[in-house]
Design a protein around this motif. Sequence first.
Motif, short mmCIF file in Angstrom:
data_model
loop_
_atom_site.label_atom_id
_atom_site.label_comp_id
_atom_site.label_asym_id
_atom_site.label_seq_id
_atom_site.Cartn_x
_atom_site.Cartn_y
_atom_site.Cartn_z
N GLY A 116 0.82 -1.21 0.00
CA GLY A 116 0.00 0.00 0.00
C GLY A 116 0.85 1.25 0.00
N VAL A 117 1.49 1.54 -1.13
CA VAL A 117 2.43 2.65 -1.23
C VAL A 117 1.69 3.99 -1.25
N LEU A 118 2.18 4.94 -0.47
CA LEU A 118 1.77 6.34 -0.60
C LEU A 118 2.60 6.91 -1.76
N LEU A 119 1.99 7.05 -2.95
CA LEU A 119 2.76 7.24 -4.17
C LEU A 119 3.31 8.66 -4.37
N ASN A 120 2.56 9.69 -3.98
CA ASN A 120 2.99 11.05 -4.29
C ASN A 120 4.41 11.38 -3.81
N PRO A 121 4.83 10.95 -2.63
CA PRO A 121 6.18 11.32 -2.18
C PRO A 121 7.31 10.68 -2.97
N TRP A 122 7.03 9.72 -3.85
CA TRP A 122 8.08 9.09 -4.63
C TRP A 122 8.58 9.99 -5.76
N PHE A 123 7.83 10.99 -6.12
CA PHE A 123 8.25 11.86 -7.21
C PHE A 123 9.36 12.81 -6.76
N ASP A 124 10.31 13.03 -7.67
CA ASP A 124 11.38 14.02 -7.48
C ASP A 124 12.32 13.67 -6.33
N SER A 158 8.16 14.87 -11.56
CA SER A 158 6.77 15.32 -11.60
C SER A 158 6.47 16.04 -12.91
N LEU A 159 5.22 16.06 -13.29
CA LEU A 159 4.77 16.90 -14.40
C LEU A 159 4.61 18.32 -13.88
N ASP A 164 -0.43 20.92 -15.88
CA ASP A 164 -1.53 20.27 -15.16
C ASP A 164 -1.98 21.22 -14.06
N ARG A 165 -2.82 22.16 -14.41
CA ARG A 165 -3.23 23.21 -13.47
C ARG A 165 -4.05 22.66 -12.30
N GLU A 166 -4.55 21.44 -12.44
CA GLU A 166 -5.35 20.85 -11.35
C GLU A 166 -4.52 19.93 -10.46
N ALA A 167 -3.20 19.99 -10.60
CA ALA A 167 -2.34 19.04 -9.88
C ALA A 167 -2.54 19.11 -8.37
N ASN A 168 -2.75 20.30 -7.82
CA ASN A 168 -2.87 20.44 -6.37
C ASN A 168 -4.28 20.19 -5.85
N SER A 169 -5.21 19.94 -6.76
CA SER A 169 -6.59 19.75 -6.30
C SER A 169 -7.19 18.42 -6.70
N SER A 170 -6.77 17.86 -7.85
CA SER A 170 -7.49 16.66 -8.30
C SER A 170 -6.64 15.64 -9.02
N ARG A 171 -5.32 15.75 -8.99
CA ARG A 171 -4.51 14.76 -9.71
C ARG A 171 -4.53 13.42 -8.99
N SER A 172 -4.80 12.37 -9.74
CA SER A 172 -4.65 11.00 -9.24
C SER A 172 -3.55 10.33 -10.04
N GLN A 176 0.34 2.53 -13.82
CA GLN A 176 0.93 1.97 -15.04
C GLN A 176 1.65 3.03 -15.87
N THR A 177 1.04 4.20 -16.00
CA THR A 177 1.58 5.20 -16.93
C THR A 177 2.42 6.29 -16.26
N TYR A 178 2.21 6.56 -14.99
CA TYR A 178 2.92 7.66 -14.34
C TYR A 178 4.23 7.23 -13.67
N LEU A 179 4.40 5.93 -13.43
CA LEU A 179 5.49 5.50 -12.55
C LEU A 179 6.74 4.93 -13.22
N PRO A 180 6.79 4.71 -14.55
CA PRO A 180 8.08 4.29 -15.11
C PRO A 180 9.18 5.28 -14.74
N VAL A 181 10.26 4.77 -14.20
CA VAL A 181 11.32 5.57 -13.61
C VAL A 181 12.35 5.93 -14.67
N VAL A 182 12.81 7.17 -14.68
CA VAL A 182 13.79 7.64 -15.65
C VAL A 182 15.19 7.28 -15.16
N MET A 183 15.91 6.51 -15.96
CA MET A 183 17.26 6.07 -15.61
C MET A 183 18.35 6.88 -16.31
N GLY A 184 18.03 7.51 -17.46
CA GLY A 184 19.04 8.27 -18.18
C GLY A 184 18.62 8.51 -19.62
#
Length: 435
Positions: A116-124, A158-159, A164-172, A176-184
């Motif tokens: 049950g990962v809290l996903l938002n903190p994984w960005f950046d 992060s985008l 994404d002007r709604e990022a702070n109010s409604s981004r989910s 599958q599509t948001y989490l591929p990690v950038v390696m280089g």
Amino acid sequence: MSDNLQRDFNAELCAFLDASPTPFHAVDSMIKRLAAAGFQALDEADRWFLEPGQGYYITRNDSSIIAWRQPTDRCAVEHGWRLVGAHTDSPCLKVKPCPELHRHGYFQLGVEVYGGVLLNPWFDRDLSLAGRVTYRTTEGDITSALLDFERPVAVLPSLAIHLDREANSSRSINAQTYLPVVMGQTETKPDFRQLLKLRLQDKGVESVESVLDYELCFYDTQGATLVGFEQEFLASARLDNLLSCFVGLQALIEGRDDRIGQVLVCTDHEEVGSMSACGAQGPMLAQWLERVLPEAGRRNRSLARSMLISVDNAHGVHPNFSDKHDSNHGPLLNAGPVIKLNANQRYASNSETSAFFRHLAEQVQVPVQSFVVRTDMACGSTIGPITAAELGVKTLDIGVPQFAMHSIRELAGSQDAYGLYRVLQHFMQVQRVPG
């Protein structure tokens, strides 16, 4: 003096957390500390010749461990066992079997969400990669090695809010599509298994012919540290539940009493239900007990005089979200370990086991708190009810309070781990338990 002991304890705890980015590394870290304390390794495939007073440990899947001091058969029956249980796994992002992606010149790896990962903190965050790699040697054997890239090798950007002007109010987050990690950046898609082979060779493993498979996860490279104006808090990844593993380990090592069977069991896969060969719902602990006390009648008499303390962190009351707690059961950081209770048996505590823990804590002058989830909210669970049901052993669920459970970086009180250690060390040495 006690302040110095607590400071030294926290320094060792931080070192353990930093050295344990995966369950495999956590078990390896525990093995090193057990070996330094004179505990001997046993293989589950061998015959055992156990000597009273000697410490032993076994592992399964390299990610679960049972460590104990062997009592005499007479003491095992008369006094029972003092068991402390925890789990080695934490929610994370695991690399997929065929993970390579190459898009717009960027090399990425696909991931699965574990637990049950809290996903938002994984960005950046500055991410590294660690786990177990299984490979074929140049001699044709199949073996495994632990691998840790140690330095930052990836990021999950992060985008921009402009896109994404709604990022702070409604981004989910679409996993599958948001989490591929950038390696280089690369001109062609690299072969990930070849990269792992090269990394193994860089680490001194010279006989690698080919990497066959792996279990790898990303982790935050920022180390464990004390934070706060007066360093009131401990911030780290994997506090849930490696903090409990370390506390139980130190209680076992420092709480020696040869009259009593003392046990630490740290199992994998709790975050996904514990149903595996090396999970709490698997047979590992019961099979161990059958080997250390083979005769069924004596084993059952011993269990009747035994007690398990399941140690898994609790939800501290967040000052910005206090309405998420029952008003009488909001544990505070740095106010002592928390007895976890639930009328529907999501926790295994009962009045006898919780009263006994309060009694032990009073004897070593450690305060105790209680946690009950709001009646209109669902309650999580632990290895406590699972182990109690498997063995029929008296069980208590406790833990230190923390914030941000299942985040990539969690927060606990800097006083609580040492306080819990003192109670568990005392528990390891008591000759009688209730019931």
